[in-house]
Design a protein around this motif. Structure first.
Motif, PDB file in Angstrom:
ATOM      1  N   UNK A 322       0.824  -1.214   0.000  1.00 39.05           N
ATOM      2  CA  UNK A 322       0.000   0.000   0.000  1.00 39.05           C
ATOM      3  C   UNK A 322       0.857   1.262   0.000  1.00 39.05           C
ATOM      4  N   UNK A 323       0.322   2.322  -0.591  1.00 39.65           N
ATOM      5  CA  UNK A 323       0.974   3.633  -0.533  1.00 39.65           C
ATOM      6  C   UNK A 323       0.733   4.244   0.844  1.00 39.65           C
ATOM      7  N   UNK A 324       1.574   5.164   1.272  1.00 34.01           N
ATOM      8  CA  UNK A 324       1.403   5.792   2.590  1.00 34.01           C
ATOM      9  C   UNK A 324       0.011   6.406   2.757  1.00 34.01           C
ATOM     10  N   UNK A 325      -0.618   6.091   3.885  1.00 37.26           N
ATOM     11  CA  UNK A 325      -1.919   6.673   4.190  1.00 37.26           C
ATOM     12  C   UNK A 325      -3.087   6.005   3.503  1.00 37.26           C
ATOM     13  N   UNK A 326      -2.859   4.897   2.786  1.00 37.73           N
ATOM     14  CA  UNK A 326      -3.935   4.197   2.089  1.00 37.73           C
ATOM     15  C   UNK A 326      -3.858   2.706   2.366  1.00 37.73           C
ATOM     16  N   UNK A 327      -5.018   2.054   2.277  1.00 41.24           N
ATOM     17  CA  UNK A 327      -5.018   0.604   2.339  1.00 41.24           C
ATOM     18  C   UNK A 327      -4.551   0.066   0.985  1.00 41.24           C
ATOM     19  N   UNK A 328      -4.300  -1.229   0.928  1.00 42.53           N
ATOM     20  CA  UNK A 328      -3.868  -1.833  -0.326  1.00 42.53           C
ATOM     21  C   UNK A 328      -4.967  -1.715  -1.382  1.00 42.53           C
ATOM     22  N   UNK A 329      -6.230  -1.877  -0.947  1.00 43.38           N
ATOM     23  CA  UNK A 329      -7.346  -1.746  -1.882  1.00 43.38           C
ATOM     24  C   UNK A 329      -7.446  -0.314  -2.405  1.00 43.38           C
ATOM     25  N   UNK A 330      -7.326   0.663  -1.514  1.00 40.46           N
ATOM     26  CA  UNK A 330      -7.383   2.063  -1.924  1.00 40.46           C
ATOM     27  C   UNK A 330      -6.231   2.407  -2.867  1.00 40.46           C
ATOM     28  N   UNK A 331      -5.058   1.854  -2.566  1.00 41.35           N
ATOM     29  CA  UNK A 331      -3.890   2.098  -3.415  1.00 41.35           C
ATOM     30  C   UNK A 331      -4.163   1.661  -4.846  1.00 41.35           C
ATOM     31  N   UNK A 332      -4.678   0.455  -4.992  1.00 42.97           N
ATOM     32  CA  UNK A 332      -4.883  -0.081  -6.339  1.00 42.97           C
ATOM     33  C   UNK A 332      -6.051   0.573  -7.061  1.00 42.97           C
ATOM     34  N   UNK A 333      -7.106   0.908  -6.351  1.00 42.88           N
ATOM     35  CA  UNK A 333      -8.225   1.579  -7.013  1.00 42.88           C
ATOM     36  C   UNK A 333      -7.857   3.012  -7.397  1.00 42.88           C
ATOM     37  N   UNK A 334      -7.025   3.670  -6.591  1.00 43.55           N
ATOM     38  CA  UNK A 334      -6.520   4.994  -6.956  1.00 43.55           C
ATOM     39  C   UNK A 334      -5.669   4.908  -8.214  1.00 43.55           C
ATOM     40  N   UNK A 335      -4.872   3.868  -8.280  1.00 47.10           N
ATOM     41  CA  UNK A 335      -4.023   3.631  -9.452  1.00 47.10           C
ATOM     42  C   UNK A 335      -4.867   3.431 -10.708  1.00 47.10           C
ATOM     43  N   UNK A 336      -5.846   2.538 -10.633  1.00 44.33           N
ATOM     44  CA  UNK A 336      -6.650   2.218 -11.808  1.00 44.33           C
ATOM     45  C   UNK A 336      -7.464   3.426 -12.267  1.00 44.33           C
ATOM     46  N   UNK A 337      -8.103   4.101 -11.330  1.00 45.71           N
ATOM     47  CA  UNK A 337      -8.900   5.275 -11.714  1.00 45.71           C
ATOM     48  C   UNK A 337      -8.007   6.373 -12.262  1.00 45.71           C
TER      49      UNK A 337
END
Length: 682
Positions: A322-337
């Motif tokens: 995960x990126x700092x301050x995000x969960x692993x799910x948030x990290x990947x969904x931020x990436x995809x979007x």
């Protein structure tokens, strides 16, 4: 002073060929603009694994992926390694069953009876299933891959069991066909399926029909084959293609690790050809590389990739941390979007992978292009052979033109087109530089011109020379452009040669015009005489050292170009490249705006300031690098033609600026630093 005449008839043929090239290039641009749909793909298995790591239901992760912009999910063939984990089917080594019996670990009477009657073989594998559909699919595929004689069905305590004669370790990794349960889950979540099948040994039409029986009824966008062979290779590729066309499926062609052509899969090109290239290029950032990247860097990579290399299947892999301050799910969904938003901002749409329409220009138009290239080659000869009579030039034009045009007019001529592109890439930059040399010889008197005039003259001359080089770029594209080159099924083979050949051609022309030893335009000496004199010139050790450094620079110059030599690029330069990609429509090539174009302006300064002819000679050769690079950019046919055009314009603008700065520094050095150094020596 030697005079070189620019034959008007040859120039007329070149202009006609240029118009034909532009017709093809405009058509190419329209075809490229119509292909702007990106299929954003993730692996179904990756999203399921992400759900497990985050402790949430797979359906919730799939919903977020859909919201983030994912179009399709790649579904691979199932294996016992996966089935043993999800519990839908289990494969157990016979030796394990026997060991459990000895340890008292088997309570089921049916299994105990089989062991006691000697029916359980330690070398066999026994398959049970708790999901009837999955069990049936596994049974069918095992028979196809191993043969009916190696797969026997038993009934143990009322349950179906498969006894398989196979090595357990190999069976555990064996592909077992497309899983309908996974494809159903993908469709239920609102995604297309991107099928990733493997091939069968001695694949038959019946095997292919069985594969499509699994797919039929599901929404499938395309097929990207896994492994070193396509399904149907080597004998049934055309049938595979026929069935793909029948179902409106797109073939995904995996880009090679060098970003050149494709990962080799037997049968892929045969399928692509049989489908009339209803195909799209697929790219995925390598896992080991993505680990080192930040989200923003990965997003920018996709923007550049799709824009510059005609990638239409984006297989996006998940970040594992995960990126700092995000969960692993948030990290990947931020990436995809972020990838989706980046691409949409660049004019792309999300949907099924776009494909190029049938694009093969008219043979007659292409023939005019080829004739123009022949005329350019003959024109170059008239510019390096003093006094070449027109009748000889026309004779060459007639002979070479007849040989080159006949195959093209007959609808063939793929090799002729490649040769024509090679000639255009080398001859036109040389002609543009030689024309400029002839212009300054005939109309521009050397002398102590002001700095502003020198800069202005140099910038204008660079622009004119660049326009003339772009004629060669139009010819190169016009010679090659068709669907196969846009997909990079075919590639321009000769890029390395185009790095050096224009320099050689200009060197010959220069030595026919200038005497590099005494600085005079001597009518009695030409290329051969001066070349012999160079060979006879005594060489000092420091000169050898200088030549060695030039050789090293040349090796680096060639090695850093293209995708196959592996010459590393510094982190600083990578950051600078990234800055240019963000700041400009298309990143200019370093060899143009940092080397070739500045040398061009310094060559103009060398002429005005009456520097030694040898210095002018070296600067002109270096300047040719920039002109050749402008044309060679168009040899990368997968890059949109407008992007290649914009890249060259950006290089000219930046190169003119860098060159002007160099001229200012040189002028200041000559005026203020050099006199002091000379005084100090005295």
């Amino acid at each position: 002073m030697k005079q070189f005449k620019y034959n008007k008839f040859l120039i007329l043929l070149i202009v006609i060929g240029l118009l034909a090239s532009l017709v093809i290039d405009v058509e190419r641009h329209q075809v490229e603009q119509q292909n702007k749909s990106i299929e954003l793909v993730m692996d179904y298995e990756d999203l399921v694994e992400l759900a497990e790591k985050e402790g949430v239901q797979p359906e919730a992760v799939l919903a977020k992926a859909k919201e983030a912009g994912v179009t399709s999910l790649a579904v691979y063939e199932t294996t016992f390694k996966k089935l043993n984990v999800n519990g839908k089917a289990v494969a157990v080594n016979g030796s394990t069953i026997l060991a459990n019996y000895q340890n008292g670990g088997i309570s089921d009477a049916g299994w105990r009876s089989l062991v006691e009657s000697g029916q359980i073989k330690g070398t066999n594998v026994y398959v049970t299933g708790h999901h009837q559909q999955t069990f049936q699919e596994v049974h069918e595929d095992l028979v196809r891959r191993l043969g009916a004689d190696r797969v026997k069905e038993l009934t143990v305590s009322g349950q179906r069991v498969l006894e398989v004669k196979a090595n357990y370790e190999e069976l555990e990794k064996m592909d077992l066909g497309m899983p309908t349960d996974e494809m159903q889950a993908v469709n239920d979540a609102g995604f297309y399926v991107l099928a990733r099948p493997t091939n069968y040994r001695q694949c038959t039409r019946d095997d292919i029909d069985a594969f499509y029986d699994r797919l039929d009824g599901f929404r499938v966008s395309g097929i990207v084959f896994s492994g070193s062979q396509t399904l149907g290779a080597p004998d049934e590729s055309e049938y595979m293609a026929e069935q793909m066309l029948k179902r409106d499926l797109t073939l995904g062609m995996i880009e090679g690790v060098t970003q050149l052509q494709f990962f080799h899969q037997d049968g892929m090109l045969e399928i692509a050809k049989a489908m009339d290239y209803k195909s799209a290029r697929l790219y995925s950032i390598p896992k080991d590389e993505q680990k080192k990247m930040k989200i923003a860097e990965a997003i920018d990579r996709w923007g550049t990739t799709d824009d510059e290399r005609n990638i239409r299947f984006n297989l996006v892999k998940t970040f594992e941390k995960p990126s700092p301050g995000m969960t692993l799910l948030e990290t990947n969904m931020t990436y995809v979007s972020g990838v989706r938003d980046k691409l949409e901002a660049q004019g792309f749409t999300m949907g099924r992978a776009g494909v190029f329409e049938h694009f093969y220009p008219s043979s007659m138009v292409r023939a005019l292009v080829i004739l123009g290239v022949v005329a350019a080659g003959v024109l170059y000869l008239t510019l390096v052979i003093p006094g070449m009579k027109p009748r000889y030039a026309y004779g060459l034009l007639l002979i070479i033109g007849a040989v080159a045009l006949l195959p093209v007019l007959m609808g063939h001529g793929s090799k002729i087109r490649l040769v024509a592109a090679l000639v255009a890439a080398n001859v036109f930059p040389a002609i543009s530089v030689l024309w400029m040399l002839d212009r300054i010889r005939g109309r521009m008197a050397a002398g102590n011109a002001g700095l502003v005039r020198m800069i202005g003259t140099g910038v204008v001359a660079l622009a004119v020379c660049g326009i003339m080089s772009y004629v060669g770029a139009a010819y190169l594209s016009g010679s090659l452009a068709d669907t196969e080159y846009l997909l990079e099924v075919n590639i321009f083979r000769g890029i390395k040669l185009t790095f050096l050949m224009p320099i050689v051609l200009v060197a010959i022309g220069f030595l026919q015009r200038f005497d590099v030893f005494d600085g005079k335009m001597d009518d009695t000496e030409g290329f051969l005489e001066q070349f012999k004199k160079m060979l006879d010139t005594p060489v000092k050790v420091k000169t050898l050292l200088g030549l060695f450094l030039v050789l090293v620079a040349g090796v680096v110059f060639v090695a850093r170009s293209g995708h196959t030599m592996g010459m590393p690029v510094s982190a600083t330069e990578l950051k600078f490249r990234a800055f240019l990609e963000q700041a400009m429509y298309a990143r200019p090539r370093t060899k143009e705006f940092m080397i070739g174009h500045p040398a061009f302006l310094l060559a103009v300064m060398a002429w005005f300031r009456k520097w030694p002819t040898m210095v002018l000679f070296v600067l002109v050769l270096v300047a040719t690098i920039g002109q050749g690079s402008m044309v060679e950019t168009f040899a990368h046919m997968r890059s949109p033609v407008f992007m290649s055009f914009a890249r060259g314009i950006g290089g000219l603008v930046l190169g003119a600026g860098v060159g002007a700065v160099c001229m200012i520094f040189v002028d200041l050095w000559i005026k203020y630093v050099a006199p002091k150094l000379a005084t100090g020596k005295k």
